[in-house]
Design a protein around this motif. Sequence first.
Motif, PDB file in Angstrom:
ATOM      1  N   LYS A  99      20.876  41.901   7.336  1.00  0.00           N
ATOM      2  CA  LYS A  99      20.499  41.061   8.477  1.00  0.00           C
ATOM      3  C   LYS A  99      21.080  39.655   8.336  1.00  0.00           C
ATOM      4  CE  LYS A  99      16.068  39.245   6.933  1.00  0.00           C
ATOM      5  NZ  LYS A  99      14.854  39.866   6.469  1.00  0.00           N
ATOM      6  N   ASN A 100      20.987  38.896   9.421  1.00  0.00           N
ATOM      7  CA  ASN A 100      21.539  37.542   9.423  1.00  0.00           C
ATOM      8  C   ASN A 100      20.983  36.701   8.290  1.00  0.00           C
ATOM      9  OD1 ASN A 100      23.429  37.305  11.410  1.00  0.00           O
ATOM     10  ND2 ASN A 100      21.897  37.064  13.025  1.00  0.00           N
ATOM     11  N   GLY A 101      21.866  35.977   7.619  1.00  0.00           N
ATOM     12  CA  GLY A 101      21.412  35.068   6.585  1.00  0.00           C
ATOM     13  C   GLY A 101      21.219  35.708   5.226  1.00  0.00           C
ATOM     14  N   CYS A 102      21.660  36.957   5.071  1.00  0.00           N
ATOM     15  CA  CYS A 102      21.433  37.625   3.785  1.00  0.00           C
ATOM     16  C   CYS A 102      22.553  37.308   2.794  1.00  0.00           C
ATOM     17  CB  CYS A 102      21.288  39.126   3.973  1.00  0.00           C
ATOM     18  SG  CYS A 102      22.819  39.923   4.439  1.00  0.00           S
ATOM     19  N   GLY A 103      23.579  36.595   3.233  1.00  0.00           N
ATOM     20  CA  GLY A 103      24.608  36.173   2.281  1.00  0.00           C
ATOM     21  C   GLY A 103      25.936  36.890   2.416  1.00  0.00           C
ATOM     22  N   LYS A 104      26.141  37.635   3.510  1.00  0.00           N
ATOM     23  CA  LYS A 104      27.388  38.396   3.673  1.00  0.00           C
ATOM     24  C   LYS A 104      28.601  37.468   3.760  1.00  0.00           C
ATOM     25  CE  LYS A 104      25.992  40.290   7.565  1.00  0.00           C
ATOM     26  NZ  LYS A 104      24.680  39.650   7.837  1.00  0.00           N
ATOM     27  N   SER A 105      28.490  36.457   4.635  1.00  0.00           N
ATOM     28  CA  SER A 105      29.633  35.544   4.785  1.00  0.00           C
ATOM     29  C   SER A 105      29.898  34.803   3.491  1.00  0.00           C
ATOM     30  CB  SER A 105      29.364  34.518   5.891  1.00  0.00           C
ATOM     31  OG  SER A 105      29.143  35.179   7.098  1.00  0.00           O
ATOM     32  N   THR A 106      28.833  34.407   2.823  1.00  0.00           N
ATOM     33  CA  THR A 106      28.997  33.691   1.553  1.00  0.00           C
ATOM     34  C   THR A 106      29.744  34.563   0.554  1.00  0.00           C
ATOM     35  OG1 THR A 106      26.880  32.658   2.046  1.00  0.00           O
ATOM     36  CG2 THR A 106      27.737  32.359  -0.172  1.00  0.00           C
ATOM     37  N   LEU A 107      29.423  35.847   0.554  1.00  0.00           N
ATOM     38  CA  LEU A 107      30.104  36.767  -0.362  1.00  0.00           C
ATOM     39  C   LEU A 107      31.612  36.823  -0.052  1.00  0.00           C
ATOM     40  CD1 LEU A 107      29.767  38.835  -2.632  1.00  0.00           C
ATOM     41  CD2 LEU A 107      29.414  40.585  -0.895  1.00  0.00           C
ATOM     42  N   LEU A 114      19.871  29.278  -2.100  1.00  0.00           N
ATOM     43  CA  LEU A 114      20.495  30.263  -2.977  1.00  0.00           C
ATOM     44  C   LEU A 114      20.970  31.411  -2.090  1.00  0.00           C
ATOM     45  CD1 LEU A 114      21.094  31.036  -5.924  1.00  0.00           C
ATOM     46  CD2 LEU A 114      18.927  32.276  -5.931  1.00  0.00           C
ATOM     47  N   ALA A 115      22.268  31.459  -1.795  1.00  0.00           N
ATOM     48  CA  ALA A 115      22.771  32.428  -0.821  1.00  0.00           C
ATOM     49  C   ALA A 115      23.168  33.744  -1.490  1.00  0.00           C
ATOM     50  CB  ALA A 115      23.956  31.848  -0.055  1.00  0.00           C
ATOM     51  N   LEU A 116      23.575  33.692  -2.750  1.00  0.00           N
ATOM     52  CA  LEU A 116      23.903  34.913  -3.486  1.00  0.00           C
ATOM     53  C   LEU A 116      23.170  34.846  -4.827  1.00  0.00           C
ATOM     54  CD1 LEU A 116      27.763  35.158  -2.912  1.00  0.00           C
ATOM     55  CD2 LEU A 116      25.979  36.510  -1.804  1.00  0.00           C
ATOM     56  N   ARG A 122      24.905  28.833  -4.826  1.00  0.00           N
ATOM     57  CA  ARG A 122      23.911  27.936  -4.244  1.00  0.00           C
ATOM     58  C   ARG A 122      24.644  26.918  -3.394  1.00  0.00           C
ATOM     59  NH1 ARG A 122      18.612  27.143  -5.704  1.00  0.00           N
ATOM     60  NH2 ARG A 122      18.660  28.343  -7.620  1.00  0.00           N
ATOM     61  N   TYR A 123      24.263  26.798  -2.109  1.00  0.00           N
ATOM     62  CA  TYR A 123      24.877  25.768  -1.265  1.00  0.00           C
ATOM     63  C   TYR A 123      24.403  24.401  -1.730  1.00  0.00           C
ATOM     64  CZ  TYR A 123      27.070  28.976   1.992  1.00  0.00           C
ATOM     65  OH  TYR A 123      27.890  29.917   2.536  1.00  0.00           O
ATOM     66  N   PRO A 124      25.191  23.375  -1.425  1.00  0.00           N
ATOM     67  CA  PRO A 124      24.824  22.020  -1.877  1.00  0.00           C
ATOM     68  C   PRO A 124      23.387  21.627  -1.486  1.00  0.00           C
ATOM     69  CG  PRO A 124      27.008  22.005  -0.924  1.00  0.00           C
ATOM     70  CD  PRO A 124      26.487  23.389  -0.732  1.00  0.00           C
ATOM     71  N   ASP A 125      22.902  22.175  -0.363  1.00  0.00           N
ATOM     72  CA  ASP A 125      21.542  21.800   0.049  1.00  0.00           C
ATOM     73  C   ASP A 125      20.466  22.576  -0.712  1.00  0.00           C
ATOM     74  OD1 ASP A 125      21.692  24.311   1.105  1.00  0.00           O
ATOM     75  OD2 ASP A 125      21.157  23.752   3.151  1.00  0.00           O
ATOM     76  N   GLY A 126      20.887  23.425  -1.643  1.00  0.00           N
ATOM     77  CA  GLY A 126      19.909  24.112  -2.480  1.00  0.00           C
ATOM     78  C   GLY A 126      19.643  25.562  -2.124  1.00  0.00           C
TER      79      GLY A 126
HETATM   80  N1  LIG Z   1      27.166  25.693   4.824  1.00  0.00           N
HETATM   81  C1  LIG Z   1      25.922  26.042   4.435  1.00  0.00           C
HETATM   82  N2  LIG Z   1      25.096  25.133   3.886  1.00  0.00           N
HETATM   83  C2  LIG Z   1      23.856  25.483   3.497  1.00  0.00           C
HETATM   84  N3  LIG Z   1      23.346  26.703   3.611  1.00  0.00           N
HETATM   85  C3  LIG Z   1      24.115  27.665   4.161  1.00  0.00           C
HETATM   86  C4  LIG Z   1      25.442  27.381   4.608  1.00  0.00           C
HETATM   87  N4  LIG Z   1      25.972  28.513   5.108  1.00  0.00           N
HETATM   88  C5  LIG Z   1      25.025  29.459   4.977  1.00  0.00           C
HETATM   89  N5  LIG Z   1      23.910  28.952   4.409  1.00  0.00           N
HETATM   90  C6  LIG Z   1      22.669  29.683   4.084  1.00  0.00           C
HETATM   91  O1  LIG Z   1      22.995  30.671   3.122  1.00  0.00           O
HETATM   92  C7  LIG Z   1      22.351  31.889   3.415  1.00  0.00           C
HETATM   93  C8  LIG Z   1      23.391  32.996   3.582  1.00  0.00           C
HETATM   94  O2  LIG Z   1      24.188  32.703   4.709  1.00  0.00           O
HETATM   95  P1  LIG Z   1      25.408  33.610   5.156  1.00  0.00           P
HETATM   96  O3  LIG Z   1      26.220  33.950   3.988  1.00  0.00           O
HETATM   97  O4  LIG Z   1      26.074  32.904   6.267  1.00  0.00           O
HETATM   98  O5  LIG Z   1      24.666  34.911   5.687  1.00  0.00           O
HETATM   99  P2  LIG Z   1      25.183  36.050   6.665  1.00  0.00           P
HETATM  100  O6  LIG Z   1      26.650  35.928   6.799  1.00  0.00           O
HETATM  101  O7  LIG Z   1      24.761  37.325   6.015  1.00  0.00           O
HETATM  102  O8  LIG Z   1      24.465  35.865   7.971  1.00  0.00           O
HETATM  103  C9  LIG Z   1      21.517  31.647   4.660  1.00  0.00           C
HETATM  104  O9  LIG Z   1      20.198  31.378   4.251  1.00  0.00           O
HETATM  105  C10 LIG Z   1      22.142  30.437   5.284  1.00  0.00           C
HETATM  106  O10 LIG Z   1      21.178  29.688   5.957  1.00  0.00           O
END
Ligand SMILES: Nc1ncnc2c1ncn2[C@@H]1O[C@H](COP(=O)(O)OP(=O)(O)O)[C@@H](O)[C@H]1O
Lengths: 271, 257
Positions: free
Chosen positions: A36-44, A16-18, A10-14
């Motif tokens: 698709k964009n925003g599905c949590g790939k980068s977060t993973l 839930l990315a994974l 969960r990002y600090p702003d709430g």
């Molecule tokens: N630094 C951040 N702070 C808050 N929310 C974030 C941050 N980075 C990504 N998110 C949110 O987390 C979710 C997953 O993002 P991300 O992992 O970047 O997806 P992807 O790489 O698949 O496009 C998205 O809803 C995005 O808006």
Amino acid sequence: MIKITNLSYRYPDGTLALNSVNLDIKKGEFVVIAGKNGCGKSTLLRSINGLILPSEGSVAVNGMYTSDRSRVMDIRRMAGMIFQNPESQFIGMTVEEDVAFGPENLSLSTEEIHKLVEKSLRAVEMHEFRDHTPRILSGGQKQKIALASVLAMEPGIILLDEVTTMLDPDSRNEILSLVKRLHENGTTIVYVTHLLEELVHADRLVVMEEGRIMHDGDPRTILSQAKVTTFGFNLPPIIELSRKLRDSGIIDRTTFPLSKDELMEALCQLK
Amino acid sequence: MNDLFFSFIPGNSILHRLDPRTKIIGLMIVSICILQISSFSGMALVTLIFAAFVFACKLPLMHFVRSVRPMIIFFLLIFLMQLFFTEGTPLFSLSLVTVSYEGLILGTILTLRFVFLLIFAALLTATTSPSGITAGIERLLRHFPLRHAGISSHDIAMMMSLSIYFVPMLYDNFKNLRDAQFSRGLDIRKEPLKAILSLSVPLIGMSVRAVDDVAMAMESRCYQSTGRSSMHVLEFGRYDHLFILLYFFVVVLCLIF
Ligand SMILES: Nc1ncnc2c1ncn2[C@@H]1O[C@H](COP(=O)(O)OP(=O)(O)O)[C@@H](O)[C@H]1O
Ligand SMILES: [Mg+2]
């Protein structure tokens, strides 16, 4: 090599990315993560690299947990990461220095650093640019340097986060073939992309949606059998075409074509 | 790349081969001397020294002109301030202000000082790679007790080298942004406030994002501010010893006179 258990973030702003992700990646695998964009790939990927720590669950690389702060340097050395934007991952003032940045942090000797820099730059065929300032390089060249920078730490795993998204098709193919070569030499590859057509030939495809893993397995099986609605993004045109042709019984059900070449072959065999 | 002032000109001259530390210390000594000089004969001597270096290193004179050019308005301002506001023997007067002989001298000397400070700095940057300069500064800073203040010399060197990369990158971003906004019909003369906002807000956003990204890339590549090694070895050679000896003479001479 990588063991992810019940990982939620969960990002600090709430946001839930994974959401309860389980993933087990073995040594030498080539895993493509799509979604698709925003599905949590980068977060993973950031979780695997220890850049962020699990809100719940755990991530282990080679048996080292990212939550163990004393091992985080070893984890980052073992699993090198390359980012999407070629403009903002340069750290040195020259190509050579950028590649040396990792080894310098590992406190290696000057000779070792020079050796690693030389070797890594040769591996991506950018050796003649070693004295250049990164500013004058093209996006594709910058990504090759980013790859060399990671290679200079001699990682066993390379994590790539949409590294070709900002590149032209030629540079994209060049990066892809470099990555394939690294894989052939035994490096474990985790390749995040939203351009699925790039890598339909990976060992393994993981499809994510809204922080969850929807599919995980052989790309051919997933792409040919899963319901379209479960992907969360548009399939590449070739795959859609293959699915249509198969559903209408025009092509054979046994080998599902994944690429243009395979599709052409399948069509040629019709006669 | 070559059009940038204060850029590095690769080469193999004496100055190029000197250890960056020698050159940085040299620049500091020269700068202090320049700030002390208040006679034209002293300025002539400095000019001679500068000319000798430029000649010996076969550097293009144009490079130094370019380094000074952006500051010309500033120089003019300093010169005019001194010219008009120094009391002394009047030379001639224009309705409100009087130009004095002392003002003319002081203005010239002061302007020359700034010019020399700039071109000697340009001499350092022309003959030392940016990485050499940061490595040199980092090594010199190690001798200061920064650690007790919680600052590592690596952090400072890192900050310098990042800004050397970032500033031109942001400038590129700015140019792209400006072109994009102007091509969409933004007119800086008609709506100056809107123009400034529509350029600065995205630019700040971009910068913050770029800084975030670079910080992440650094962290991912195991950055630590202590216990790093370096690919550059700094070693004093024959010329360095010679120059250091020279510095001693200069300092002693300055102290005597
Ligand atoms: N630094 C951040 N702070 C808050 N929310 C974030 C941050 N980075 C990504 N998110 C949110 O987390 C979710 C997953 O993002 P991300 O992992 O970047 O997806 P992807 O790489 O698949 O496009 C998205 O809803 C995005 O808006
Ligand atoms: Mg992403």
